[in-house]
Design a protein around this motif. Structure first.
Motif, PDB file in Angstrom:
ATOM      1  N   THR A   1     -44.302  78.636 -48.429  1.00  0.00           N
ATOM      2  CA  THR A   1     -43.113  78.498 -47.592  1.00  0.00           C
ATOM      3  C   THR A   1     -41.947  77.929 -48.399  1.00  0.00           C
ATOM      4  O   THR A   1     -40.817  78.424 -48.303  1.00  0.00           O
ATOM      5  CB  THR A   1     -43.406  77.596 -46.381  1.00  0.00           C
ATOM      6  OG1 THR A   1     -44.550  78.120 -45.688  1.00  0.00           O
ATOM      7  CG2 THR A   1     -42.232  77.540 -45.438  1.00  0.00           C
ATOM      8  N   ALA A   2     -42.212  76.909 -49.200  1.00  0.00           N
ATOM      9  CA  ALA A   2     -41.159  76.304 -50.019  1.00  0.00           C
ATOM     10  C   ALA A   2     -40.649  77.287 -51.066  1.00  0.00           C
ATOM     11  O   ALA A   2     -39.443  77.378 -51.316  1.00  0.00           O
ATOM     12  CB  ALA A   2     -41.685  75.040 -50.691  1.00  0.00           C
TER      13      ALA A   2
ATOM     14  N   LYS B   1     -42.302  68.026 -47.992  1.00  0.00           N
ATOM     15  CA  LYS B   1     -41.600  67.824 -46.718  1.00  0.00           C
ATOM     16  C   LYS B   1     -42.273  68.606 -45.600  1.00  0.00           C
ATOM     17  O   LYS B   1     -42.459  68.100 -44.496  1.00  0.00           O
ATOM     18  CB  LYS B   1     -40.139  68.249 -46.833  1.00  0.00           C
ATOM     19  CG  LYS B   1     -39.285  67.297 -47.625  1.00  0.00           C
ATOM     20  CD  LYS B   1     -37.842  67.784 -47.685  1.00  0.00           C
ATOM     21  CE  LYS B   1     -37.004  66.866 -48.541  1.00  0.00           C
ATOM     22  NZ  LYS B   1     -35.598  67.308 -48.600  1.00  0.00           N
ATOM     23  N   TYR B   2     -42.638  69.864 -45.897  1.00  0.00           N
ATOM     24  CA  TYR B   2     -43.322  70.681 -44.886  1.00  0.00           C
ATOM     25  C   TYR B   2     -44.665  70.076 -44.499  1.00  0.00           C
ATOM     26  O   TYR B   2     -45.039  70.068 -43.331  1.00  0.00           O
ATOM     27  CB  TYR B   2     -43.529  72.113 -45.385  1.00  0.00           C
ATOM     28  CG  TYR B   2     -42.263  72.915 -45.519  1.00  0.00           C
ATOM     29  CD1 TYR B   2     -41.277  72.898 -44.542  1.00  0.00           C
ATOM     30  CD2 TYR B   2     -42.034  73.711 -46.635  1.00  0.00           C
ATOM     31  CE1 TYR B   2     -40.120  73.635 -44.661  1.00  0.00           C
ATOM     32  CE2 TYR B   2     -40.879  74.455 -46.773  1.00  0.00           C
ATOM     33  CZ  TYR B   2     -39.922  74.408 -45.780  1.00  0.00           C
ATOM     34  OH  TYR B   2     -38.772  75.142 -45.903  1.00  0.00           O
TER      35      TYR B   2
ATOM     36  N   GLN C   1     -44.134  67.135 -42.216  1.00  0.00           N
ATOM     37  CA  GLN C   1     -43.803  67.569 -40.858  1.00  0.00           C
ATOM     38  C   GLN C   1     -45.041  68.060 -40.118  1.00  0.00           C
ATOM     39  O   GLN C   1     -45.168  67.866 -38.914  1.00  0.00           O
ATOM     40  CB  GLN C   1     -42.763  68.682 -40.883  1.00  0.00           C
ATOM     41  CG  GLN C   1     -41.408  68.246 -41.330  1.00  0.00           C
ATOM     42  CD  GLN C   1     -40.459  69.436 -41.509  1.00  0.00           C
ATOM     43  OE1 GLN C   1     -40.842  70.589 -41.359  1.00  0.00           O
ATOM     44  NE2 GLN C   1     -39.214  69.126 -41.838  1.00  0.00           N
TER      45      GLN C   1
ATOM     46  N   GLU D   1     -38.364  79.724 -49.513  1.00  0.00           N
ATOM     47  CA  GLU D   1     -37.076  79.112 -49.207  1.00  0.00           C
ATOM     48  C   GLU D   1     -36.203  79.028 -50.465  1.00  0.00           C
ATOM     49  O   GLU D   1     -35.020  79.345 -50.412  1.00  0.00           O
ATOM     50  CB  GLU D   1     -37.292  77.717 -48.619  1.00  0.00           C
ATOM     51  CG  GLU D   1     -36.042  77.027 -48.175  1.00  0.00           C
ATOM     52  CD  GLU D   1     -35.394  77.677 -46.961  1.00  0.00           C
ATOM     53  OE1 GLU D   1     -34.160  77.587 -46.875  1.00  0.00           O
ATOM     54  OE2 GLU D   1     -36.107  78.260 -46.135  1.00  0.00           O
TER      55      GLU D   1
ATOM     56  N   TRP E   1     -39.947  70.382 -51.347  1.00  0.00           N
ATOM     57  CA  TRP E   1     -39.921  70.999 -50.018  1.00  0.00           C
ATOM     58  C   TRP E   1     -41.326  71.216 -49.468  1.00  0.00           C
ATOM     59  O   TRP E   1     -41.546  71.084 -48.266  1.00  0.00           O
ATOM     60  CB  TRP E   1     -39.127  72.300 -50.058  1.00  0.00           C
ATOM     61  CG  TRP E   1     -37.653  72.017 -50.006  1.00  0.00           C
ATOM     62  CD1 TRP E   1     -36.875  71.546 -51.026  1.00  0.00           C
ATOM     63  CD2 TRP E   1     -36.810  72.123 -48.881  1.00  0.00           C
ATOM     64  NE1 TRP E   1     -35.585  71.378 -50.593  1.00  0.00           N
ATOM     65  CE2 TRP E   1     -35.504  71.720 -49.278  1.00  0.00           C
ATOM     66  CE3 TRP E   1     -37.010  72.535 -47.574  1.00  0.00           C
ATOM     67  CZ2 TRP E   1     -34.436  71.710 -48.412  1.00  0.00           C
ATOM     68  CZ3 TRP E   1     -35.922  72.540 -46.712  1.00  0.00           C
ATOM     69  CH2 TRP E   1     -34.664  72.127 -47.129  1.00  0.00           C
TER      70      TRP E   1
ATOM     71  N   ALA F   1     -47.885  75.492 -47.654  1.00  0.00           N
ATOM     72  CA  ALA F   1     -46.643  74.743 -47.826  1.00  0.00           C
ATOM     73  C   ALA F   1     -45.903  75.201 -49.078  1.00  0.00           C
ATOM     74  O   ALA F   1     -44.677  75.353 -49.069  1.00  0.00           O
ATOM     75  CB  ALA F   1     -46.937  73.248 -47.895  1.00  0.00           C
TER      76      ALA F   1
END
Length: 86
Positions: free
Chosen positions: A79-80, A63-64, A67, A83, A60, A76
């Motif tokens: 944040t992951a 992925k962030y 993006q 989540e 993840w 990142a």
């Protein structure tokens, strides 16, 4: 500053370390900034491995970063982890 969901005492200690490292984010020296990012990623990876979600957190985070290419790896990963660590 980011808000972290804290569920257990181990998380509280981990995120106190991360918050103290994030406070040093305004460092001008790029080498110190890299060391700070590595320290944060290391803390998150160890904690995620203990929870058995290291692969998901890294996936993840990537992925962030895909993006938003301007996103720092430590941001990142945080944040992951937020989540997946719910």
């Amino acid at each position: 500053m980011k808000k972290f969901p804290i569920k257990k005492m181990e998380d509280r200690a981990l995120f106190q370390k991360v918050k103290s490292l994030l406070a040093k984010k305004r460092v001008v020296d790029p080498v110190e900034d890299i060391h700070r990012s590595i320290a944060i990623v290391d803390l998150i990876l160890h904690d995620a491995a203990d929870l058995g979600i290291a692969t998901e957190v890294v996936t993840w985070a990537l992925k962030y970063m895909k993006q938003d290419p301007t996103l720092d790896i430590s941001d990142a990963m945080i944040t992951a982890y937020e989540e997946w660590g719910k």
